[in-house]
Structures are given as structure tokens and as C-alpha cells.
Motif scaffolding. Structure first.
Motif, mmCIF file in Angstrom:
data_model
loop_
_atom_site.group_PDB
_atom_site.id
_atom_site.type_symbol
_atom_site.label_atom_id
_atom_site.label_comp_id
_atom_site.label_asym_id
_atom_site.label_seq_id
_atom_site.Cartn_x
_atom_site.Cartn_y
_atom_site.Cartn_z
ATOM 1 N N ARG A 13 13.452 13.813 0.288
ATOM 2 C CA ARG A 13 14.141 13.517 1.556
ATOM 3 C C ARG A 13 13.303 12.594 2.420
ATOM 4 N NH1 ARG A 13 15.422 19.089 1.205
ATOM 5 N NH2 ARG A 13 13.732 19.586 2.675
ATOM 6 N N PHE A 14 11.981 12.802 2.434
ATOM 7 C CA PHE A 14 11.120 11.916 3.223
ATOM 8 C C PHE A 14 11.251 10.479 2.731
ATOM 9 C CE2 PHE A 14 7.244 9.419 3.382
ATOM 10 C CZ PHE A 14 6.998 9.376 4.741
ATOM 11 N N TRP A 15 11.136 10.276 1.425
ATOM 12 C CA TRP A 15 11.159 8.913 0.911
ATOM 13 C C TRP A 15 12.539 8.283 1.027
ATOM 14 C CZ3 TRP A 15 7.497 5.628 0.497
ATOM 15 C CH2 TRP A 15 6.188 6.087 0.396
ATOM 16 N N GLU B 196 7.166 9.540 12.757
ATOM 17 C CA GLU B 196 8.125 10.472 13.352
ATOM 18 C C GLU B 196 8.732 11.397 12.304
ATOM 19 O OE1 GLU B 196 10.998 8.060 15.291
ATOM 20 O OE2 GLU B 196 9.689 7.527 16.977
ATOM 21 N N ILE B 197 8.895 10.920 11.069
ATOM 22 C CA ILE B 197 9.524 11.753 10.041
ATOM 23 C C ILE B 197 8.517 12.468 9.153
ATOM 24 C CG2 ILE B 197 11.610 10.336 10.034
ATOM 25 C CD1 ILE B 197 10.680 9.085 7.413
ATOM 26 N N GLY B 198 7.236 12.380 9.490
ATOM 27 C CA GLY B 198 6.271 13.222 8.782
ATOM 28 C C GLY B 198 5.078 12.548 8.158
ATOM 29 N N ASP C 47 -7.199 6.828 6.575
ATOM 30 C CA ASP C 47 -8.289 5.849 6.579
ATOM 31 C C ASP C 47 -8.906 5.818 5.187
ATOM 32 O OD1 ASP C 47 -10.420 4.207 6.950
ATOM 33 O OD2 ASP C 47 -11.357 5.370 8.545
ATOM 34 N N VAL C 48 -8.648 4.728 4.466
ATOM 35 C CA VAL C 48 -9.235 4.562 3.135
ATOM 36 C C VAL C 48 -10.201 3.377 3.142
ATOM 37 C CG1 VAL C 48 -7.301 5.636 1.946
ATOM 38 C CG2 VAL C 48 -7.244 3.177 2.392
ATOM 39 N N GLY C 49 -10.681 3.022 4.327
ATOM 40 C CA GLY C 49 -11.605 1.910 4.450
ATOM 41 C C GLY C 49 -10.938 0.567 4.278
ATOM 42 N N GLN C 50 -9.640 0.480 4.633
ATOM 43 C CA GLN C 50 -8.884 -0.746 4.376
ATOM 44 C C GLN C 50 -9.407 -1.927 5.189
ATOM 45 O OE1 GLN C 50 -7.727 2.172 5.435
ATOM 46 N NE2 GLN C 50 -6.278 1.983 7.113
ATOM 47 N N GLY C 51 -9.519 -1.806 6.471
ATOM 48 C CA GLY C 51 -10.244 -2.744 7.312
ATOM 49 C C GLY C 51 -9.744 -4.163 7.428
ATOM 50 N N ASP C 52 -8.639 -4.558 6.724
ATOM 51 C CA ASP C 52 -8.250 -5.962 6.808
ATOM 52 C C ASP C 52 -7.251 -6.229 7.924
ATOM 53 O OD1 ASP C 52 -5.899 -4.951 5.828
ATOM 54 O OD2 ASP C 52 -5.900 -6.090 3.960
ATOM 55 N N GLY C 53 -6.714 -5.168 8.540
ATOM 56 C CA GLY C 53 -5.816 -5.342 9.665
ATOM 57 C C GLY C 53 -4.456 -5.898 9.322
ATOM 58 N N ARG C 54 -4.144 -6.063 8.049
ATOM 59 C CA ARG C 54 -2.854 -6.624 7.644
ATOM 60 C C ARG C 54 -1.916 -5.558 7.102
ATOM 61 N NH1 ARG C 54 -3.338 -11.130 3.574
ATOM 62 N NH2 ARG C 54 -1.267 -11.654 4.366
ATOM 63 N N ARG C 55 -2.313 -4.316 7.242
ATOM 64 C CA ARG C 55 -1.507 -3.225 6.726
ATOM 65 C C ARG C 55 -1.868 -1.953 7.464
ATOM 66 N NH1 ARG C 55 -2.913 -3.393 0.824
ATOM 67 N NH2 ARG C 55 -3.351 -5.553 1.381
ATOM 68 N N THR C 56 -0.967 -0.999 7.445
ATOM 69 C CA THR C 56 -1.261 0.328 7.945
ATOM 70 C C THR C 56 -1.163 1.288 6.775
ATOM 71 O OG1 THR C 56 -0.400 -0.137 10.152
ATOM 72 C CG2 THR C 56 -0.535 2.170 9.507
ATOM 73 N N VAL C 57 -2.206 2.073 6.577
ATOM 74 C CA VAL C 57 -2.213 3.045 5.483
ATOM 75 C C VAL C 57 -1.783 4.396 6.034
ATOM 76 C CG1 VAL C 57 -3.551 4.126 3.650
ATOM 77 C CG2 VAL C 57 -4.075 1.784 4.349
ATOM 78 N N LEU C 58 -0.788 4.972 5.382
ATOM 79 C CA LEU C 58 -0.254 6.271 5.769
ATOM 80 C C LEU C 58 -0.289 7.210 4.577
ATOM 81 C CD1 LEU C 58 2.945 4.979 7.637
ATOM 82 C CD2 LEU C 58 0.860 5.814 8.734
ATOM 83 N N ALA C 59 -0.072 8.478 4.855
ATOM 84 C CA ALA C 59 0.114 9.471 3.793
ATOM 85 C C ALA C 59 1.436 10.172 4.033
ATOM 86 C CB ALA C 59 -1.034 10.481 3.791
ATOM 87 N N ASP C 60 2.198 10.378 2.969
ATOM 88 C CA ASP C 60 3.464 11.089 3.115
ATOM 89 C C ASP C 60 3.195 12.586 3.316
ATOM 90 O OD1 ASP C 60 3.153 12.369 0.604
ATOM 91 O OD2 ASP C 60 4.359 10.891 -0.450
ATOM 92 N N PRO C 61 4.201 13.412 3.530
ATOM 93 C CA PRO C 61 3.949 14.828 3.821
ATOM 94 C C PRO C 61 3.225 15.590 2.719
ATOM 95 C CG PRO C 61 6.153 14.228 4.533
ATOM 96 C CD PRO C 61 5.624 13.057 3.769
#
Length: 245
Positions: free
Chosen positions: A20-22, A91-93, A98-112
Motif C-alpha cells: 500500500r505504501f508503494w 506524510e505516508i510513512g 543518511d547513507v553519506g550521499q552528500g551530493d545534494g541532488r537527491r533525497t534518501v528515504l526509507a520506506d516503512p
């Protein structure tokens, strides 16, 4: 002879909730449950050779014991869309990661369930891919992976360097498959893998034999007597060859 990428398979404790999240994240609908829930567009037919790549959540006893090597990268069409999507996903979960991405061109998230994924700032490369811009896989040698997966699926290699390889279907639709050189790869099973299926007229048995000839290896993950065949690619990434309908 070639294979079609059908879905990205994610491990989950609660497949229905993750499906449902995806579905909400991608603007699709969730189907199934009781161990397997897919997120796919309305009217999706996995036997259609032009069907988009979908997401399948599969219940396993303890997904936290496996590692991350593959993840989804979501495409955006504008700066406003990028900001709106990141906010809506939280908002939906989803949660920030933070995986050390650091390039500022993406946002790293984790699903529920803790599966990490990226929301990409708008890029011309991913215009027209649909909501999933790329399936990204960490690897030791991108060129070896590009050669194997390009031959396995008949995909076009758009880039192949020592650090990154990028492939896409020969008809130029759907997401990219990206391989990024990554040190210190985890050696255990992975939380995400690819499911592929032979095209109409090709058999599962023939395609499995062809893949073994290209460098794949049989894998036993406790699947038992099932209709699909589990293999690993040259770097040990598990994937499933489904039986054609």
C-alpha cells in the motif's frame, strides 16, 4: 532470446502494508496480500510485453537480517514536484535516511520497512521513465554487470565506465538499470532483487540455460518446489526467472 524485467521484489514483514505504501508513493494501486502484494498501475497485466516495471512486496520472517544492495530511484519532473514528492512520501510513512550521499541532488528515504530509496532532483536523463527513474545496484565491476545484464535482457548500454554503467530497454521505455561501483559490498542476501520473465515464444528452461552460459549461477534460498528459478548474477545478486504465462 531475451528477458523482460517484470518487477522489483522487496522483502517485508507486512507485505500488504508495504504494498500500500508503494502504491501510494507511485500513484498506483495495491493488489494481493497474504504474503505477496504488488504495487502496479490500474489495469496492469504482467503478461503484457509493454507493461511497466512494478514493485512486489514479499513477506519474510526477518527482513532486517538481509542487506541493501539494490534500491529504487524515483524520478521527478520539476523542482516543485521534487519537493512535493519528498514531503508527501514522509506524510505516508517514509523517513529520512543518511547513507553519506552528500551530493545534494537527491533525497534518501526509507520506506516503512526500512528499505532505502532515493528521490532524484529533475534530470533530463529520467524524463519519460515514469515514476521509477532507475533501479540502482551496488557492485564491484559495473562493466561486467552491464555486459551480463545487457545480454540477459537485450537492453542497450548507455554508459559503461569503471565507476558506473547504465542500461535501458532497447525500445527506450521504462526505468534505467544502473550499476555503481561500491567498495565493501555486503555478502549476505539482499532486501531487493529483480524478477524477470521470458518473452512469448521463449521457455523458462531455455532462458535459464542461456543465463547460466552468460555467467549466472543456481541459488538455493530455501524456495522449495516453486514455479520460478532463483539464480545469481556474476556478482552474487539473486534474481528470479519467472515462468511465462
Amino acid at each position: 532470446m531475451a528477458l523482460r524485467l517484470v518487477q522489483v521484489n522487496l522483502k517485508a514483514r507486512d507485505d500488504a502494508a508495504l504494498g500500500r505504501f508503494w502504491a501510494a508513493a507511485l500513484g498506483w494501486v495495491a493488489r494481493g496480500g497474504h504474503g505477496a502484494t504488488s504495487a502496479a498501475p490500474e489495469g496492469f497485466d504482467w503478461t503484457d510485453p509493454d507493461a511497466p516495471v512494478c514493485v512486489d512486496a514479499i513477506a519474510v520472517p526477518d527482513p532486517s537480517t538481509v542487506h541493501y544492495r539494490a534500491h529504487l530511484e524515483l524520478a521527478t519532473t520539476s523542482g516543485a514536484h521534487y519537493l512535493q514528492l519528498v514531503a508527501r512520501l514522509q506524510e505516508i510513512g517514509a523517513t529520512l535516511a543518511d547513507v553519506g550521499q552528500g551530493d545534494g541532488r537527491r533525497t534518501v528515504l526509507a520506506d516503512p520497512e526500512g528499505n532505502e530509496f532515493c528521490v532524484l532532483e529533475p534530470r533530463e536523463l529520467y524524463r519519460g521513465t515514469g515514476p521509477i527513474g532507475a533501479v540502482a545496484v551496488d557492485c564491484a565491476d559495473p562493466q561486467i554487470m552491464a555486459r551480463f545484464w545487457g545480454e540477459a535482457m537485450g537492453w542497450t548500454v548507455h554508459e559503461a565506465t569503471g565507476d558506473r554503467a547504465l542500461l535501458r530497454s532497447a525500445n527506450g521505455t521504462g526505468p534505467f538499470l544502473e550499476f555503481a561501483r561500491t567498495p565493501h559490498l555486503p555478502g549476505a542476501r539482499h532486501r531487493a532483487h529483480l524478477d524477470v520473465v521470458p518473452y512469448c515464444g521463449d521457455t523458462q528452461q531455455a532462458e535459464v540455460a542461456r543465463l547460466l552460459g552468460l555467467g549466472a549461477s543456481p541459488a538455493d534460498v530455501g524456495q522449495g518446489d516453486v514455479s520460478w528459478v532463483v539464480l545469481t548474477d556474476p556478482e552474487g545478486n539473486e534474481f528470479c526467472v519467472l515462468a511465462p504465462a
